[in-house]
Design a protein around this motif. Sequence first.
Motif, PDB file in Angstrom:
ATOM      1  N   LYS A  76      39.365  61.293  37.591  1.00 55.60           N
ATOM      2  CA  LYS A  76      39.801  59.954  37.953  1.00 55.60           C
ATOM      3  C   LYS A  76      38.595  59.045  38.191  1.00 55.60           C
ATOM      4  O   LYS A  76      38.538  57.914  37.707  1.00 55.60           O
TER       5      LYS A  76
ATOM      6  N   PHE B 219      47.840  60.814  35.043  1.00 52.67           N
ATOM      7  CA  PHE B 219      47.304  61.574  33.906  1.00 52.67           C
ATOM      8  C   PHE B 219      47.464  63.068  34.140  1.00 52.67           C
ATOM      9  O   PHE B 219      47.660  63.507  35.269  1.00 52.67           O
TER      10      PHE B 219
ATOM     11  N   VAL C 171      41.850  64.814  28.966  1.00 45.45           N
ATOM     12  CA  VAL C 171      42.609  64.007  29.910  1.00 45.45           C
ATOM     13  C   VAL C 171      43.635  63.194  29.133  1.00 45.45           C
ATOM     14  O   VAL C 171      43.283  62.414  28.256  1.00 45.45           O
TER      15      VAL C 171
ATOM     16  N   LEU D 235      40.187  56.022  36.081  1.00 38.17           N
ATOM     17  CA  LEU D 235      41.608  55.968  35.744  1.00 38.17           C
ATOM     18  C   LEU D 235      42.410  55.478  36.935  1.00 38.17           C
ATOM     19  O   LEU D 235      42.205  55.911  38.053  1.00 38.17           O
TER      20      LEU D 235
ATOM     21  N   ASN E  36      38.718  61.788  26.817  1.00 46.13           N
ATOM     22  CA  ASN E  36      39.897  60.928  26.903  1.00 46.13           C
ATOM     23  C   ASN E  36      39.791  59.861  25.831  1.00 46.13           C
ATOM     24  O   ASN E  36      38.995  58.946  25.944  1.00 46.13           O
TER      25      ASN E  36
ATOM     26  N   ASP F  70      48.387  57.190  27.080  1.00 50.94           N
ATOM     27  CA  ASP F  70      48.125  57.954  25.841  1.00 50.94           C
ATOM     28  C   ASP F  70      49.439  58.514  25.307  1.00 50.94           C
ATOM     29  O   ASP F  70      49.690  58.510  24.118  1.00 50.94           O
TER      30      ASP F  70
ATOM     31  N   THR G  84      46.563  60.495  29.617  1.00 48.19           N
ATOM     32  CA  THR G  84      47.190  59.574  30.561  1.00 48.19           C
ATOM     33  C   THR G  84      48.604  59.230  30.109  1.00 48.19           C
ATOM     34  O   THR G  84      48.978  59.488  28.954  1.00 48.19           O
TER      35      THR G  84
END
Length: 105
Positions: free
Chosen positions: A47, A56, A93, A52, A24, A98, A95
């Motif tokens: 997670k 995501f 990953v 997080l 990530n 992102d 999110t």
Amino acid sequence: GEEEADRQDQEEEAMQMVRCKLLNGEERRMILLPWITTHEKLMELAKEELELNIAFNLYHRNRDGELGELMEDAAVRAAIEDGGPRSVLQVVVVTALDKEREEAE
């Protein structure tokens, strides 16, 4: 007999762990996944590992470096089987943040 041997194989397989690399952004985490993993379980682990607290999605990076979305158990299963027990499953990953960042660039 033979059925017994098959069952033992399956049980051993179920006990096997697969190395999984969570990616990530700059973050890299190596985790161990049970060979039989659900999408929900993978989401949970990601997670926890990456701490997080926003939405995501998970993507699998295959051997050709292509990304495929992991949205369901079948996709997770296929991704794990694609690599086999000795390889490292690469999970990207992405999110919500992102995504926003990408769109802003």
